[in-house]
Design a protein around this motif. Structure first.
Motif, PDB file in Angstrom:
ATOM      1  N   SER A  63      26.739  39.232  37.938  1.00  0.00           N
ATOM      2  CA  SER A  63      27.378  40.540  37.889  1.00  0.00           C
ATOM      3  C   SER A  63      26.283  41.595  37.978  1.00  0.00           C
ATOM      4  CB  SER A  63      28.164  40.736  36.593  1.00  0.00           C
ATOM      5  OG  SER A  63      28.676  42.055  36.525  1.00  0.00           O
ATOM      6  N   LYS A  64      26.567  42.683  38.676  1.00  0.00           N
ATOM      7  CA  LYS A  64      25.611  43.787  38.779  1.00  0.00           C
ATOM      8  C   LYS A  64      25.607  44.660  37.531  1.00  0.00           C
ATOM      9  CE  LYS A  64      25.740  44.343  43.779  1.00  0.00           C
ATOM     10  NZ  LYS A  64      26.036  45.266  44.869  1.00  0.00           N
ATOM     11  N   GLU A  65      26.623  44.527  36.680  1.00  0.00           N
ATOM     12  CA  GLU A  65      26.758  45.379  35.502  1.00  0.00           C
ATOM     13  C   GLU A  65      25.706  45.042  34.445  1.00  0.00           C
ATOM     14  OE1 GLU A  65      28.867  47.892  35.660  1.00  0.00           O
ATOM     15  OE2 GLU A  65      29.470  47.142  37.620  1.00  0.00           O
ATOM     16  N   ASP A  67      25.762  45.488  31.262  1.00  0.00           N
ATOM     17  CA  ASP A  67      26.294  44.953  30.008  1.00  0.00           C
ATOM     18  C   ASP A  67      26.971  43.591  30.181  1.00  0.00           C
ATOM     19  OD1 ASP A  67      28.446  45.922  31.462  1.00  0.00           O
ATOM     20  OD2 ASP A  67      29.494  46.713  29.703  1.00  0.00           O
TER      21      ASP A  67
END
Length: 93
Positions: A63-65, A67
């Motif tokens: 995931s690029k996120e 968090d």
């Protein structure tokens, strides 16, 4: 005293190495739960399944996120580690 400092340094170094960095992470879930639990954890954290481990409770996710590790833990992951630790975890390895 030198041995104590060496042990502390080694522990800190290994701890830092294990911290998840970047978009790819190694996800560990409860081995007592069914294999589809891993996919549920990754999906509920808005991630993408990348690579299965030798066991159904270990996988690499993306995931690029920023968090993402926290969201994985919130979705049920026991551990979220740096993906480089997955070198020996691939099925058939």
């Amino acid at each position: 005293m030198i041995l104590l400092h060496l042990l502390v340094f080694s522990g800190l170094f290994l701890g830092a190495l294990c911290l998840p960095r970047g978009p790819f992470v190694l996800v560990v879930t409860d081995p007592r739960l069914p294999p589809d639990h891993m996919m549920d954890v990754i999906g509920n954290a808005d991630g993408t399944f990348v690579l299965a481990g030798a066991s159904p409770w270990v996988a690499v996710a993306y995931s690029k996120e920023a968090d993402f590790p926290g969201r994985l833990r919130g979705a049920g992951a026991i551990l979220v580690l740096n993906h480089i630790l997955a070198a020996g975890c691939q099925a058939g390895a």
